[in-house]
Design an enzyme around this catalytic site. Structure first.
Site, PDB file in Angstrom:
ATOM      1  N   GLU A  55       0.856  -1.200   0.000  1.00 44.24           N
ATOM      2  CA  GLU A  55       0.000   0.000   0.000  1.00 44.24           C
ATOM      3  C   GLU A  55       0.887   1.243   0.000  1.00 44.24           C
ATOM      4  O   GLU A  55       2.023   1.218   0.475  1.00 44.24           O
ATOM      5  CB  GLU A  55      -0.917  -0.073   1.232  1.00 44.24           C
ATOM      6  CG  GLU A  55      -1.908   1.058   1.382  1.00 44.24           C
ATOM      7  CD  GLU A  55      -2.881   1.231   0.238  1.00 44.24           C
ATOM      8  OE1 GLU A  55      -2.425   1.504  -0.886  1.00 44.24           O
ATOM      9  OE2 GLU A  55      -4.100   1.143   0.475  1.00 44.24           O
ATOM     10  N   ASP A  56       0.362   2.316  -0.543  1.00 46.25           N
ATOM     11  CA  ASP A  56       1.117   3.564  -0.558  1.00 46.25           C
ATOM     12  C   ASP A  56       1.065   4.259   0.796  1.00 46.25           C
ATOM     13  O   ASP A  56       2.089   4.646   1.351  1.00 46.25           O
ATOM     14  CB  ASP A  56       0.614   4.513  -1.670  1.00 46.25           C
ATOM     15  CG  ASP A  56      -0.898   4.712  -1.654  1.00 46.25           C
ATOM     16  OD1 ASP A  56      -1.604   4.068  -0.839  1.00 46.25           O
ATOM     17  OD2 ASP A  56      -1.399   5.505  -2.479  1.00 46.25           O
ATOM     18  N   ASP A  93      -4.250   5.649   6.004  1.00 50.59           N
ATOM     19  CA  ASP A  93      -4.839   6.851   6.586  1.00 50.59           C
ATOM     20  C   ASP A  93      -5.823   6.388   7.668  1.00 50.59           C
ATOM     21  O   ASP A  93      -5.416   6.060   8.773  1.00 50.59           O
ATOM     22  CB  ASP A  93      -5.491   7.619   5.434  1.00 50.59           C
ATOM     23  CG  ASP A  93      -6.004   8.976   5.824  1.00 50.59           C
ATOM     24  OD1 ASP A  93      -5.204   9.853   6.122  1.00 50.59           O
ATOM     25  OD2 ASP A  93      -7.240   9.168   5.810  1.00 50.59           O
ATOM     26  N   PHE A 127      -2.083  16.410   3.657  1.00 55.46           N
ATOM     27  CA  PHE A 127      -2.434  15.717   2.422  1.00 55.46           C
ATOM     28  C   PHE A 127      -1.205  15.705   1.523  1.00 55.46           C
ATOM     29  O   PHE A 127      -0.691  16.738   1.124  1.00 55.46           O
ATOM     30  CB  PHE A 127      -3.640  16.358   1.720  1.00 55.46           C
ATOM     31  CG  PHE A 127      -4.154  15.426   0.660  1.00 55.46           C
ATOM     32  CD1 PHE A 127      -4.916  14.317   1.010  1.00 55.46           C
ATOM     33  CD2 PHE A 127      -3.838  15.630  -0.673  1.00 55.46           C
ATOM     34  CE1 PHE A 127      -5.353  13.419   0.041  1.00 55.46           C
ATOM     35  CE2 PHE A 127      -4.278  14.744  -1.649  1.00 55.46           C
ATOM     36  CZ  PHE A 127      -5.038  13.637  -1.290  1.00 55.46           C
ATOM     37  N   ARG A 158       1.069  12.000  -9.315  1.00 53.59           N
ATOM     38  CA  ARG A 158       1.650  10.679  -9.022  1.00 53.59           C
ATOM     39  C   ARG A 158       3.087  10.570  -9.522  1.00 53.59           C
ATOM     40  O   ARG A 158       3.865   9.788  -9.010  1.00 53.59           O
ATOM     41  CB  ARG A 158       0.828   9.567  -9.694  1.00 53.59           C
ATOM     42  CG  ARG A 158      -0.589   9.426  -9.199  1.00 53.59           C
ATOM     43  CD  ARG A 158      -1.181   8.116  -9.702  1.00 53.59           C
ATOM     44  NE  ARG A 158      -2.627   8.075  -9.645  1.00 53.59           N
ATOM     45  CZ  ARG A 158      -3.341   7.729  -8.570  1.00 53.59           C
ATOM     46  NH1 ARG A 158      -2.725   7.420  -7.446  1.00 53.59           N
ATOM     47  NH2 ARG A 158      -4.657   7.702  -8.611  1.00 53.59           N
TER      48      ARG A 158
HETATM   49  P1  IMP Z   1      -7.717   4.774   4.194  1.00 48.42           P
HETATM   50  O1  IMP Z   1      -8.734   3.723   3.887  1.00 48.42           O
HETATM   51  O2  IMP Z   1      -8.361   5.981   4.820  1.00 48.42           O
HETATM   52  O3  IMP Z   1      -6.571   4.255   5.028  1.00 48.42           O
HETATM   53  O4  IMP Z   1      -7.195   5.300   2.806  1.00 48.42           O
HETATM   54  C1  IMP Z   1      -6.017   4.884   2.256  1.00 48.42           C
HETATM   55  C2  IMP Z   1      -5.913   5.389   0.832  1.00 48.42           C
HETATM   56  O5  IMP Z   1      -6.305   6.746   0.733  1.00 48.42           O
HETATM   57  C3  IMP Z   1      -4.495   5.331   0.351  1.00 48.42           C
HETATM   58  O6  IMP Z   1      -4.205   4.117  -0.280  1.00 48.42           O
HETATM   59  C4  IMP Z   1      -4.430   6.496  -0.614  1.00 48.42           C
HETATM   60  O7  IMP Z   1      -4.814   6.079  -1.905  1.00 48.42           O
HETATM   61  C5  IMP Z   1      -5.427   7.482  -0.080  1.00 48.42           C
HETATM   62  N1  IMP Z   1      -4.756   8.512   0.735  1.00 48.42           N
HETATM   63  C6  IMP Z   1      -4.705   8.618   2.072  1.00 48.42           C
HETATM   64  N2  IMP Z   1      -4.010   9.686   2.477  1.00 48.42           N
HETATM   65  C7  IMP Z   1      -3.573  10.270   1.354  1.00 48.42           C
HETATM   66  C8  IMP Z   1      -2.755  11.438   1.103  1.00 48.42           C
HETATM   67  O8  IMP Z   1      -2.262  12.149   1.987  1.00 48.42           O
HETATM   68  N3  IMP Z   1      -2.536  11.713  -0.203  1.00 48.42           N
HETATM   69  C9  IMP Z   1      -3.023  10.963  -1.241  1.00 48.42           C
HETATM   70  N4  IMP Z   1      -3.780   9.861  -1.042  1.00 48.42           N
HETATM   71  C10 IMP Z   1      -4.049   9.528   0.235  1.00 48.42           C
HETATM   72 MG    MG Z   2      -4.110   3.724  -2.333  1.00 46.82          MG
END
Ligand code: IMP
Ligand code: MG
Length: 180
Positions: free
Chosen positions: A99-100, A103, A152, A165
């Site tokens: 995963e990148d 959050d 962000f 990206r």
């Molecule tokens: P989560 O389900 O809230 O943990 O969301 C995770 C996904 O949200 C990541 O895989 C990203 O694609 C996107 N995401 C979360 N934070 C950021 C950010 O700061 N910048 C860009 N994408 C984000």
């Molecule tokens: Mg993602």
């Protein structure tokens, strides 16, 4: 210039390179003698996965999954769906989800449970970045790049409205970009 939309660089190219190299070496050591399936969560993880795969000195395959995302917003809606599933059956395989950024953890929590139901031999999670203060559901991270504060971020795969990206670093997006 897309770089003009960046307020501050958070992780520069050298730091990213070092981080990927370290994780790759850990995985290479931990999975010695085994074959791995890297599951790249599209699209954010594509650049990290491409670099990480080359930092792992073991036989591996790469597969892709798409989960429903934020759309053009900057926070999760909590409603996860699989838009593109894995091509291969991962039963009995050693799976590492790549995963990148984590959050809220909502997306990963859903995907990990989903993959676990397919009975892989093992299942681990690797993330480049994590925002611990934003967590809504607990996720256990096995391989972690860097913990980052709640800004962000864009670049190195991370997008805002599908852009940025291709930045070679991770930076804080100027708030006026997503507030306007
Ligand atoms: P989560 O389900 O809230 O943990 O969301 C995770 C996904 O949200 C990541 O895989 C990203 O694609 C996107 N995401 C979360 N934070 C950021 C950010 O700061 N910048 C860009 N994408 C984000
Ligand atoms: Mg993602």
């Amino acid at each position: 210039m897309i770089k003009d939309d960046i307020e501050k660089i958070m992780l520069d190219e050298a730091v990213l390179k070092e981080t990927v190299k370290t994780i790759g070496a850990q995985i290479t050591a931990d999975y010695a003698g085994k074959e791995i399936v890297l599951v790249c969560i599209l699209k954010g993880s594509v650049i990290f996965t491409a670099d990480l795969a080359r930092a792992i000195n073991l036989p591996l395959t790469i597969d892709f999954m798409v989960a429903s995302s934020y759309g053009n917003g900057t926070s999760t809606t909590g409603n996860v769906k699989i838009l593109k599933d894995l091509d291969q059956d991962v039963e009995g395989k050693h799976v590492i989800v790549v995963e990148d950024i984590i959050d809220s953890g909502v997306t990963l929590n859903y995907l990990l449970h989903n993959i676990k139901n397919r009975r892989p031999a093992s299942l681990k999670l690797c993330t480049l970045l994590s925002k611990p203060e934003r967590r809504k559901v607990e996720v256990v991270v096995d391989y972690m790049g860097r913990e980052v504060p709640d800004y962000f971020l864009v670049g190195y795969g991370l997008d805002y409205a599908e852009k940025y990206r291709n930045l070679p670093f991770v930076g804080i997006l100027k708030p006026e970009i997503y507030q306007s």
